[in-house]
Every structure is written in structure tokens, then in C-alpha cells.
Design a protein around this motif. Structure first.
Motif, short mmCIF file in Angstrom:
data_model
loop_
_atom_site.label_atom_id
_atom_site.label_comp_id
_atom_site.label_asym_id
_atom_site.label_seq_id
_atom_site.Cartn_x
_atom_site.Cartn_y
_atom_site.Cartn_z
N LEU A 53 0.26 -1.05 0.03
CA LEU A 53 0.18 -0.25 0.24
C LEU A 53 1.56 1.36 -0.07
O LEU A 53 -0.06 2.28 0.51
CB LEU A 53 -0.72 0.03 1.03
N THR A 54 2.27 1.21 -0.39
CA THR A 54 3.32 1.83 -0.24
C THR A 54 3.22 3.36 0.70
O THR A 54 2.83 3.30 2.28
CB THR A 54 3.05 2.61 -1.95
N ALA A 55 2.46 4.38 0.66
CA ALA A 55 2.18 4.89 1.27
C ALA A 55 1.24 5.15 2.39
O ALA A 55 1.48 6.38 2.98
CB ALA A 55 2.26 6.53 0.38
N HIS A 56 0.05 3.91 2.19
CA HIS A 56 -0.77 4.22 2.89
C HIS A 56 -0.80 4.38 4.42
O HIS A 56 0.02 2.87 5.04
CB HIS A 56 -1.62 3.16 2.33
N ALA A 57 -0.83 4.81 5.10
CA ALA A 57 -0.93 5.29 6.26
C ALA A 57 -1.60 3.81 7.36
O ALA A 57 -1.42 3.56 8.56
CB ALA A 57 -1.56 6.74 7.15
N ALA A 58 -2.25 3.54 6.05
CA ALA A 58 -3.38 2.58 7.39
C ALA A 58 -3.29 0.87 7.12
O ALA A 58 -3.58 0.48 7.59
CB ALA A 58 -4.86 2.55 5.99
N ALA A 59 -1.57 0.86 6.57
CA ALA A 59 -1.12 -0.70 6.45
C ALA A 59 -1.31 -0.86 8.27
O ALA A 59 -0.88 0.02 9.01
CB ALA A 59 0.07 -0.21 6.13
N HIS A 65 -14.00 5.17 -3.00
CA HIS A 65 -12.68 5.40 -2.68
C HIS A 65 -11.98 6.02 -3.83
O HIS A 65 -11.64 7.23 -3.38
CB HIS A 65 -11.67 4.48 -2.01
N VAL A 66 -12.15 5.68 -4.98
CA VAL A 66 -11.48 6.48 -6.03
C VAL A 66 -12.36 7.89 -6.71
O VAL A 66 -11.38 8.72 -6.82
CB VAL A 66 -11.28 4.75 -7.75
N GLU A 67 -13.27 7.61 -6.36
CA GLU A 67 -13.94 8.73 -6.89
C GLU A 67 -14.21 10.32 -5.49
O GLU A 67 -13.90 10.75 -6.03
CB GLU A 67 -16.16 9.17 -6.43
N THR A 68 -13.48 9.41 -4.42
CA THR A 68 -12.79 10.51 -3.29
C THR A 68 -12.18 11.04 -3.71
O THR A 68 -12.10 12.60 -3.67
CB THR A 68 -13.55 10.14 -1.58
N ILE A 69 -11.08 10.35 -4.53
CA ILE A 69 -10.02 11.11 -4.19
C ILE A 69 -9.24 11.72 -5.31
O ILE A 69 -8.70 12.70 -5.42
CB ILE A 69 -9.03 9.37 -4.25
N ARG A 90 0.05 9.11 -3.54
CA ARG A 90 0.53 10.49 -3.09
C ARG A 90 -0.17 10.63 -1.30
O ARG A 90 0.17 11.93 -1.09
CB ARG A 90 1.01 11.70 -3.36
N SER A 91 -1.44 10.51 -1.21
CA SER A 91 -2.45 10.56 -0.44
C SER A 91 -2.21 11.13 0.68
O SER A 91 -2.97 12.12 1.54
CB SER A 91 -3.86 10.45 -0.39
N THR A 92 -1.23 10.15 1.19
CA THR A 92 -0.88 10.30 2.65
C THR A 92 0.17 11.47 2.65
O THR A 92 0.37 12.00 4.13
CB THR A 92 -0.54 9.25 3.41
N PHE A 93 0.57 11.90 1.96
CA PHE A 93 1.76 12.81 2.03
C PHE A 93 1.40 14.36 2.04
O PHE A 93 2.25 15.31 2.00
CB PHE A 93 3.22 13.21 1.35
N LEU A 94 -0.76 14.60 1.30
CA LEU A 94 -0.88 15.58 1.35
C LEU A 94 -1.37 16.31 2.39
O LEU A 94 -0.88 15.73 3.68
CB LEU A 94 -1.41 15.55 0.39
N GLY A 95 -2.62 17.22 2.49
CA GLY A 95 -3.26 17.33 3.50
C GLY A 95 -4.16 16.95 4.58
O GLY A 95 -4.03 15.33 3.91
N LYS A 96 -4.72 17.10 4.78
CA LYS A 96 -5.43 16.11 6.07
C LYS A 96 -6.88 15.07 5.45
O LYS A 96 -7.14 14.19 5.38
CB LYS A 96 -6.16 16.80 7.66
N ASP A 117 -7.15 10.97 5.40
CA ASP A 117 -8.15 10.69 6.00
C ASP A 117 -8.70 9.55 5.56
O ASP A 117 -9.98 8.37 5.87
CB ASP A 117 -9.08 11.83 6.69
N GLU A 118 -9.48 10.10 4.31
CA GLU A 118 -9.89 9.23 2.65
C GLU A 118 -8.86 7.83 2.57
O GLU A 118 -9.30 6.80 2.47
CB GLU A 118 -9.94 9.74 1.70
N ALA A 119 -7.74 8.22 2.24
CA ALA A 119 -6.38 7.22 2.10
C ALA A 119 -6.66 5.92 3.52
O ALA A 119 -6.68 4.75 3.36
CB ALA A 119 -4.72 7.41 2.57
N PHE A 120 -6.92 6.85 4.52
CA PHE A 120 -6.84 5.47 6.14
C PHE A 120 -8.26 4.78 6.10
O PHE A 120 -8.53 3.88 6.10
CB PHE A 120 -6.79 6.10 6.47
#
Ligand SMILES: [Zn+2]
Length: 693
Positions: free
Chosen positions: A17-23, A222-226, A333-339, A343-346
Motif C-alpha cells: 500500500l506504499t504510502a498508505h498510512a493505513a497499513a 474511494h477512487v471517486e473521493t480521491i 501521494r495521498s498520505t503526503f498531502l493534507g488531512k 483521512d480518505e486513504a486511511f
């Protein structure tokens, strides 16, 4: 190849999930104090359970009853507790590096600057979507399929690994793995693996299981929200196109089981043949952009999927490919951006895919990001502080005794032909074991790290890693190289190198301690060492000879005997049902289950050897044999949230931890130590007990 401890799994997912905080690597807010330093904790035992009915619950029942999974975790147990401790130690190292003002260009400075950038939440917020701009304009400029081929080549990263640390998932259309040639293991070659999916496996797209169907719906949302967050118009329509395209990719993807069929992966295609063998994608442009143009051969690990994906490039509209590329460029790149992005990635990767309730603290996510791209640099600083020469010496000595026990067990087999035995013994004797950390550290001098540019640091590190891997092509294979970080709670067998890595991260309590009883050290870390050695001889490892070459060194009769034992063990695990609608897949987990069984047997022999004929000391009222099996079962104590358990049963090569602990039911010594009798749930008649080695 394949790894023993559940953590692994967490780390593997962090990688995927590379950058995903949620791992699920997360971790609790503070250190927990339940680590049993001796590796054996009488207070965990539930004496109301008969050992023969459920040994995992007998050994861990009181712990299971009194333990809550921390809200930022999807699983919790012995390895999680240790991992948490390592995280706190690593945090101190990173904070010190960030404060150090070390010389520009030094390792400590790079690590410190990376951490500073990763921790700067305010900067991430204030930059908004600016860090996405270069990637999005690059995609907007794709006007033809030829442009697309160049783009896909540029985007190739060394982000997969088919046999060593086994990471099969990449959201890029293909993943690069630089590794020894299966037929000539002294030279490095490039392998391309299938990719393109945002969810962990094709099953997530194709299964009719209601949970999977529901997850798919959530993925589309999720894809739509991102896309919406990134300011992309017509997000709903585009999201549907992205999921539709990925579903078509999933249809041509190899299954997890097929991915493990090494024999089908030995496909050295000359660069000029790719257009014939996998028509559709403009391979000339792709290889040019990926810097693989000069390679005499590129291996296709998944030949059918490669052809299928390439055909999709030709047949699916450019618009769909642009939407797909756009979504992943943002999502990665979503986890390196703003809140809002984080939050969506998580919400998707953490909550939906892993069942984690709460997002891990930023400092933990920062560690995940760094482990993904500059982990070895962090590991080097860790080893300097937390792995003593005494620990290295003692662990090396245990490795030697367990390898020797393995050789004795092979010698004693009555069914194996002398020629097979000779090669098996040569293979153990030639095994290279890395203890604690790699012999040679990576050179990070070419990597630019900025103190104020997290997304850029991650991008540059990903590209730097690809260049480092490409630089190995055409050079001799380094048998001492690692795929695993020194500070992880894990271990690994590298079949094409005939090597094993035993990181400093797992050479810690409760798995290993200088002062622990020998029975406990041998059952716990010893079982892991034996597990990894055994991978050299399991259904996968036996395909490779002592030099790492893909070559059948078994007689037909020996192989038939080995496979029969495997079938019996697969059937044993097929009967475990974590959910009414889902059982453990005995075949998918066979290599790992054989490794657990054979590894524990060798560790047991080696431990008996340390006693020199004297009885083992009684500890906390337990005999030596009881200590041994209890320590083993307690080393597997873990609680899972249901979505993660489900994800593991579907896509992981390991059986879930509670079932791994039940491996003991195949040992005569366990029956004697706990007076297990016929009629008890785990009881197996002497002939039903599986003995592979
Ligand atoms: Zn394994």
C-alpha cells in the motif's frame, strides 16, 4: 522467500500500500508492558483448556481474554508488542537525527531531514494539491498510446519481489524485480511482474463473496473521493472507468497460487521478442523509458498476464488509461498531502481493507514511509544502538547448531536417495546466513533529501531505488545482499542466493534473549531459524540447488514421498475454519506450514543437543519439553480483527498465527509432555502425524 512472523505481513502490506498510512503496521500510542522477557509467561496460560483440545488457547487463553487490539492496529500480539518497542527506539533515533544538524550529505543528516519533512503536517496542509501538479500535467500531456507506453516505462519502479520478500502487488502496470537469473544464479537479470491493481489481489475484483462485493463498492467510492479531492472533474464517471479497467486487468492477472509457480516464471524473453509475445503495448518505448532498452533479455514472471495487460493497453481507450494513471498518481501521494487526503486513504486502506479503527500517530506513519524508501539507512542507525556483538555471536552459534541438526535429520531419513541427500546436505553447508544486518551497507550519497519536501523526497527515493537496482544488472550477484530491513521483526530465506537473513529486529525479547532458558530461545527464535532453513527444501526451495540454480535435484521417488507428506499437511490445515464461510487454504499455505513443522523439529533436535544428555532445568514449574512447546505457542500469540484475518486467509502464504501454533500436534514429544490422549480435538494417531524431514 516467504516469511515467518505475522509482522511481516504487516510490513508486506505497508509495502504494497506504499504510502498508505493505513497499513496494519500502526501501533498503539504508547509502549505496552506485557512483553514477557523470558519468552515464556505462565500467567498467559488458560488451565481450563485442555492442551490437546486447543494448544494455542491453552498457552495463550488468559492473554487472549485480557488483551484488546489497540485502536490503530488490525492485529496485536507478541510480534506487535516487540514491534512497538522497536518503533519507540527508532523514534528516538529519528528525533536525534533531526536535531543533530549533522554534516550535509551524511547518512544521519539525510535521515534527520527526511523525518523532519515527514513530521511537518502544517507544511503538507498548506501546500494543498501543489505536490500533485507535475505528475498530473505529465499525464495530461499523454495524447497517444505511444506517449502512454513511454509514461508507463517512466513509472516503472523496483517495487515487487517474487521470491525473497514476496511482494506481488504494485499499482503500476508492471513492477520491476532485479534478481539472480533462475538458470545462471551468478548474474542479475530484470524480471517484470504483473501490476496495475489498487486493491491487494485479483480476488478483490472477481470474487462473488458478499464481503468482497461490498469492498469493491467501497473502492469505487474511494477512487471517486480521491479524484474529487484532487479537483478532477466528472469524478464519478472517471472512478467507474478506473474500476472497470482494473477489473479487466484482474481478469487477466495470475492468481496468488500461480504467482508462486517458479517453473512457469523462468521466461527470459529477448527485448525484441516482447512485441511478438505480448503485443499491444509499444515495448520499445516502454523499455527505453524504463532504462531497460539495452538488456539482452527481460524475464516475464507472469507471461499470460503480461500478454493480457499489454493487449488491454491496445484495446482500452486512452481516456480510461489517463483516468487510471491520474487516480494512482494522486492516491499514491495521498498520505503526503493534507488531512482530507490522509483521512480518505486511511478510511479505505486502514478501515475497509484491514479493519483498523484509528489512524496511527503521525510519527508512526512517518516511520512507515521511511521504511518503504530509505529503510536500510534507518536500520543502520538502529543496529549501531540496539544490537550487540554478543547477541550477534550467540545468534550465529544457534544458527550453526540448527543447521547441523538439519543435516543430521537429512542423514537419518530412510526414504531419501543418497544422491538427493548429498545435494541437500551440500545445500545446508553452502547456506549463507546474514545475522542482524547486511555485511555491506547501501551507499545513499546519490539521494537528494530536502527538509521541506516530503512528497518530493518519497518520489526521489523511489526513483533512486530503481536506479540502484538497475545498476546491478550485468554485475555478479552479491550473495550477502538483503531484501529485508535490519530493524524488522521477521526473517527470510533467499532461494536464488541460497541465503538467509535474520534481522536484528527479531533477535530481541521475547523471541531471543541472551539470558533466556535454552528451551525458550530454541523454540522461539530457533523455530524461526529452522523455518527459514527449511524453506531451502520445501516445495519451492527444493526447485533450487546449492548454488541457487533452478534445477531438479530430487529423484522421482523422493519427490513423490515429499509431496505425499505435503498433501497430508495441506489437508490438516484445510480443516481449520476462522469463519463459517472460509477455511484456511492448505495448499496456498503449504510451504510455510512445512517450514514451521520442519523448522521446529530441527530446533528441537538442536536444543536437545545443547543439554549434552543432562535433563533440562525446570523453569516456573515446567519441564524442558513443556517450556519448549509453550514458548513456541506463545511466540504465535496474536489477536486479529476480522477484515484483516479474512484478507490474510485469502491472499497470504502463511496460515493465521493461531493455527501455526497447532503445528505441535505433529510432534510425539508434545503428546508426552502434555499427556494428550485420543479423543481430544488436536489428537492425531501416530500415523497421522506429519513428518516431512
Ligand atoms: Zn516462511
Amino acid at each position: 522467500m516467504l516469511t515467518p512472523r505475522p509482522l511481516t505481513l504487516a510490513l508486506a502490506l505497508a509495502g504494497t500500500l506504499t504510502a498508505h498510512a493505513a497499513a496494519p503496521v500502526g501501533g498503539a500510542g504508547q509502549a505496552r508492558s506485557t512483553v514477557a522477557p523470558s519468552g515464556l509467561e505462565a500467567a498467559f496460560i488458560d488451565r481450563s483448556v485442555r492442551p490437546g483440545d486447543d494448544f494455542f488457547r491453552y498457552a495463550n487463553g488468559m492473554w487472549l481474554g485480557s488483551t484488546e487490539i489497540p485502536p490503530d492496529r488490525s492485529a496485536w500480539g507478541a510480534s506487535g508488542e516487540l514491534e512497538e518497542r522497536l518503533r519507540l527506539q527508532t523514534r528516538e533515533i529519528l528525533e536525534a537525527a533531526a536535531r543533530s544538524n549533522a554534516a550535509p550529505g551524511s547518512l544521519e543528516r539525510k535521515v534527520g531531514d527526511f523525518y523532519t519533512a515527514a513530521m511537518d503536517e502544517a507544511a503538507a496542509e498548506s501546500k494543498g494539491v501543489a505536490p500533485l501538479k507535475p505528475a498530473l500535467s505529465r499525464i495530461a500531456a499523454l495524447k497517444t498510446k505511444a506517449d502512454l507506453a513511454t509514461y508507463l516505462g517512466e513509472e516503472l519502479r523496483a517495487d515487487v519481489d517474487a521470491m525473497d520478500c514476496t511482494t506481488f502487488q504494485t499499482s503500476r502496470l508492471f513492477g520491476l524485480w532485479v534478481a539472480p537469473d533462475l538458470s545462471t544464479p551468478t548474474r542479475n537479470v530484470p524480471y517484470l511482474l504483473q501490476g496495475g491493481l489498487g486493491m491487494p489481489d485479483r480476488e478483490y475484483y472477481l470474487s462473488t463473496d458478499p464481503t468482497m462485493v461490498e469492498t469493491r463498492g467501497k473502492y469505487r467510492a474511494h477512487v471517486e473521493t480521491i479524484l474529487t479531492l484532487a479537483g478532477i472533474k466528472d469524478a464519478a464517471k472517471r472512478a467507474a472507468r478506473v474500476v472497470d479497467l482494473e477489473t479487466k486487468m484482474a481478469q487477466v492477472h495470475a492468481t496468488r497460487l500461480e504467482s508462486l509457480e517458479v517453473k512457469n516464471a523462468n521466461n527470459p524473453w529477448p527485448g525484441t521478442d516482447w512485441a511478438k509475445r505480448a503485443p499491444g503495448l509499444d515495448w520499445t518505448r516502454f523499455f527505453q523509458a524504463a532504462q531497460l532498452a539495452g538488456q539482452p533479455v527481460v524475464f516475464a514472471w507472469h507471461p499470460k498476464a503480461t500478454a493480457g495487460l499489454s493487449a488491454l493497453v491496445a484495446h482500452e481507450p486512452l481516456e480510461a488509461w489517463r483516468d487510471w494513471a491520474t487516480y494512482h498518481a494522486v492516491d499514491r501521494r495521498s498520505t503526503f498531502l493534507g488531512k482530507a487526503f490522509q483521512d480518505e486513504a486511511f478510511a479505505f486502506y486502514g478501515r475497509v481493507l484491514s479493519g483498523t479503527a484509528e489512524q496511527p500517530a503521525r510519527w508512526k506513519r512517518a516511520q512507515n514511509w521511511m521504511d518503504d524508501v530509505v529503510g536500510e539507512a534507518v536500520g543502520r542507525l538502529f543496529v549501531e544502538r540496539h544490537f550487540s556483538p554478543q547477541a550477534k555471536a550467540k545468534a550465529s552459534e544457534m544458527v550453526k547448531s540448527i543447521a547441523a541438526a538439519f543435516v543430521r535429520r537429512i542423514d537419518a531419513l530412510d526414504w531419501m536417495a543418497p544422491s538427493t541427500k548429498a545435494e541437500a546436505k551440500a545445500k545446508v553447508q553452502a547456506l549463507y546466513v546474514g545475522v542482524g544486518y547486511p555485511d555491506h551497507w547501501q551507499d545513499w550519497s546519490g539521494l537528494e533529501v530536502r527538509r521541506d519536501d516530503l512528497a518530493g523526497n518519497v518520489d526521489r527515493a523511489g526513483l533512486f531505488h530503481r536506479q540502484q537496482e538497475l545498476a546491478k544488472l550485468g554485475k555478479p550477484v552479491d550473495r550477502t545482499a538483503w531484501c529485508m530491513l535490519p530493524h524488522v521483526v521477521n526473517a527470510v530465506n533467499l532461494p536464488a542466493r541460497n541465503a538467509l537473513s535474520l534481522p536484528a529486529g527479531i533477535l530481541q525479547p521475547p523471541y531471543f534473549e541472551l539470558d533466556a532458558p535454552a528451551a525458550v530461545n530454541y523454540a522461539s527464535i530457533g523455530g524461526t531459524v529452522g523455518h527459514e532453513i527449511s524453506h531451502s527444501f520445501d516445495d519451492q526451495g527444493s526447485l533450487f540447488d546449492s548454488t541457487g540454480r533452478l534445477r531438479n535435484w530430487w529423484t522421482k521417488e523422493d519427490l513423490a514421498h515429499f509431496q505425499a507428506s505435503g498433501t497430508q499437511l495441506a489437508a490438516q490445515f484445510d480443516r481449520y475454519r476462522p469463519f463459517p464461510d472460509l477455511h484456511v487454504n492448505g495448499k496456498q499455505t503449504l510451504s510455510e506450514n512445512i517450514a514451521d513443522l520442519a523448522g521446529l523439529a530441527a530446533a528441537h533436535d538442536a536444543w536437545i543437543g545443547t543439554l549434552g544428555g543432562a535433563p533440562a532445568p525446570v523453569v516456573k514449574g515446567f519441564s524442558g519439553e513443556q517450556q519448549f512447546f509453550l514458548a513456541f505457542a506463545q511466540s504465535w500469540r496474536t489477536k486479529f480483527r476480522d477484515p484483516l484475518m479474512r484478507q490474510l486467509v485469502v491472499s497470504d502464504g502463511h496460515a493465521p498465527d493461531p493455527y501455526r501454533a497447532q503445528t505441535v500436534r505433529n510432534f510425539d514429544a508434545w503428546y508426552a509432555a502434555f499427556e494428550v490422549k485420543p479423543g481430544e480435538t488436536l489428537y492425531l494417531g501416530p500415523k497421522e502425524r506429519v513428518r516431512v524431514w
